[in-house]
Write an enzyme that holds these catalytic residues in place. Structure first.
Site, PDB file in Angstrom:
ATOM      1  N   ARG A  42       0.988  -1.071   0.006  1.00 43.63           N
ATOM      2  CA  ARG A  42      -0.089   0.085  -0.113  1.00 43.63           C
ATOM      3  C   ARG A  42       0.744   1.257   0.102  1.00 43.63           C
ATOM      4  O   ARG A  42       1.971   1.191   0.658  1.00 43.63           O
ATOM      5  CB  ARG A  42      -0.769   0.024   1.219  1.00 43.63           C
ATOM      6  CG  ARG A  42      -2.305  -0.734   1.021  1.00 43.63           C
ATOM      7  CD  ARG A  42      -3.394   0.044   0.130  1.00 43.63           C
ATOM      8  NE  ARG A  42      -4.331  -1.014  -0.046  1.00 43.63           N
ATOM      9  CZ  ARG A  42      -4.302  -2.045  -0.798  1.00 43.63           C
ATOM     10  NH1 ARG A  42      -3.509  -2.489  -1.706  1.00 43.63           N
ATOM     11  NH2 ARG A  42      -5.840  -2.712  -0.878  1.00 43.63           N
ATOM     12  N   GLU A  59      -0.479   8.943  -3.204  1.00 44.43           N
ATOM     13  CA  GLU A  59      -1.445   9.526  -3.889  1.00 44.43           C
ATOM     14  C   GLU A  59      -1.938   8.695  -5.023  1.00 44.43           C
ATOM     15  O   GLU A  59      -0.999   8.176  -5.928  1.00 44.43           O
ATOM     16  CB  GLU A  59      -1.179  10.784  -4.517  1.00 44.43           C
ATOM     17  CG  GLU A  59      -0.756  11.935  -3.352  1.00 44.43           C
ATOM     18  CD  GLU A  59      -1.966  12.167  -2.691  1.00 44.43           C
ATOM     19  OE1 GLU A  59      -3.169  11.799  -3.213  1.00 44.43           O
ATOM     20  OE2 GLU A  59      -1.752  12.310  -1.409  1.00 44.43           O
ATOM     21  N   HIS A  62      -0.885   0.183  -9.554  1.00 48.82           N
ATOM     22  CA  HIS A  62      -1.742  -0.631  -8.674  1.00 48.82           C
ATOM     23  C   HIS A  62      -2.355  -2.043  -9.415  1.00 48.82           C
ATOM     24  O   HIS A  62      -3.460  -2.226  -9.624  1.00 48.82           O
ATOM     25  CB  HIS A  62      -2.862  -0.071  -8.123  1.00 48.82           C
ATOM     26  CG  HIS A  62      -3.225  -0.409  -6.540  1.00 48.82           C
ATOM     27  ND1 HIS A  62      -3.919   0.097  -5.782  1.00 48.82           N
ATOM     28  CD2 HIS A  62      -3.531  -1.793  -6.413  1.00 48.82           C
ATOM     29  CE1 HIS A  62      -3.981  -0.858  -4.699  1.00 48.82           C
ATOM     30  NE2 HIS A  62      -3.808  -1.877  -4.872  1.00 48.82           N
TER      31      HIS A  62
HETATM   32  O1  LIG Z   1      -5.807  -5.272  -1.951  1.00 45.81           O
HETATM   33  C1  LIG Z   1      -5.514  -6.021  -3.109  1.00 45.81           C
HETATM   34  O2  LIG Z   1      -6.422  -7.017  -3.293  1.00 45.81           O
HETATM   35  C2  LIG Z   1      -4.798  -5.167  -4.279  1.00 45.81           C
HETATM   36  O3  LIG Z   1      -4.293  -4.011  -3.620  1.00 45.81           O
HETATM   37  C3  LIG Z   1      -5.578  -5.304  -5.473  1.00 45.81           C
HETATM   38  O4  LIG Z   1      -6.403  -3.997  -5.466  1.00 45.81           O
HETATM   39  P1  LIG Z   1      -7.271  -3.730  -6.925  1.00 45.81           P
HETATM   40  O5  LIG Z   1      -8.298  -5.106  -6.760  1.00 45.81           O
HETATM   41  O6  LIG Z   1      -7.771  -2.499  -6.700  1.00 45.81           O
HETATM   42  O7  LIG Z   1      -6.459  -4.230  -8.108  1.00 45.81           O
END
Ligand SMILES: O=C(O)[C@H](O)COP(=O)(O)O
Length: 320
Positions: free
Chosen positions: A245, A273, A292
């Protein structure tokens, strides 16, 4: 039940829900219009990934909600305890994406170790003279084999990372909040298994001091886990990957550590951010970035969708 999948759902998940007699709406309703949409459509189950925020105000504004489902692991975008206090079930899929995230960690490690992020940036733009610099940057490249990897966190993702590291011939150290011994099992195609005993440590300084590579695989922490003080404990030339994170590493201290030569390269999949990280990160040639995407594979999303569907179909029986 009437379900809104606001951050998408895989075909497999959709099929399983519909075959289980559920009614699925697949929309992307902007955050500020979500309460109205839920109320107008009498939505009982809200499915999200990390983009949609399910905070107290939304929960209070939507009395029809019975289940909140997080397709994925981290629930920091949901006020979980508050929702549960109001009798809403909150579910997630804790292990469905572990392998995909672990593979993303290694995708970044391999890219960092061979400076692929740097060559990607230079190849299309630079002529012959710069190409020589690029080749020089390759001479800094290293193998993963024989190097020491530090893994912070020993949940589903941390364990998958450790298994892959063993296969790469790496020496592995694991940091957990409490030191413990746990066995993990490497499974081969022919069904053979090899067990390894892993002893974790809870001593950050001891853990960090001799690492060549570091990956963080913990839930979001209160405050920075890796800040100036921790960078000082590391040896020079470390490679770091964060798929956990944003806010687990202090991004400003990371840039300072890169400039000081402490960190040879870092890869970030998560940011303080999101969705738009700081420009100082986007412009830094020592950083390999992805938006991400750790759990973003066809395989993980199929598993997530089917696991969510199974849980919802089971829970829906208690609302009949
Ligand atoms: O916590 C999670 O499962 C991951 O960070 C993936 O996040 P996302 O589903 O927004 O890609």
């Amino acid at each position: 039940m009437k379900i809104l999948a606001n951050d998408g759902i895989s075909k497999a998940g959709k099929k399983a829900l519909e075959e289980g007699g559920q009614e699925l709406l697949e929309n992307k309703i902007p955050q500020e219009e979500l309460a109205d949409f839920i109320n107008q459509n009498n939505v009982e189950v809200l499915l999200v990934r990390s983009a949609t925020k399910v905070r107290q105000d939304l929960i209070d504004a939507c009395p029809s909600l019975k289940i909140i489902g997080r397709g994925g692991v981290g629930m920091d975008n949901i006020d979980v305890e508050y929702a549960r206090g109001k009798g809403i079930k909150v579910i997630n899929t804790p292990s469905a994406s572990s392998r995909s995230v672990a593979e993303m960690v290694f995708a970044h490690f391999l890219s960092l170790a061979r400076f692929l992020h740097e060559s990607n940036r230079m190849m299309p733009l630079e002529g012959e003279s710069k190409f020589n610099d690029l080749k020089k940057s390759y001479s800094k490249a290293v193998e993963l084999s024989g190097k020491t990897l530090g893994v912070i966190g020993f949940g589903g993702i941390g364990k998958e990372v450790v298994k892959m590291a063993i296969a790469f011939g790496m020496q592995v150290k694991v940091l957990t909040t409490k030191a413990r011994t746990e066995s993990i099992s490497l499974k081969f195609f022919d069904g053979q298994r090899v067990d390894f005993q892993i002893e974790t440590t809870d001593n950050m300084e001891e853990f960090l001091k001799d690492l060549d590579f570091l990956t963080i695989n913990t839930p979001k922490t209160d405050g920075y886990l890796i800040d100036n003080e921790q960078f000082k404990m590391m040896k020079d030339g470390i490679f770091i990957v964060n798929t956990a994170r944003g806010g687990v590493i202090n991004e400003k201290s990371l840039i300072d550590a890169i400039e000081a030569g402490k960190v040879a390269g870092a890869a970030l999949d998560v940011f303080e951010e999101e969705p738009t990280p700081a420009l100082s990160l986007l412009m830094n040639p020592a950083l390999s970035l992805s938006p991400h995407l750790g759990g973003n594979t066809v395989d993980a999303q199929e598993k997530i969708g089917t696991e969510l569907a199974e849980q919802i179909i089971e829970l829906s029986k208690s609302y009949k």
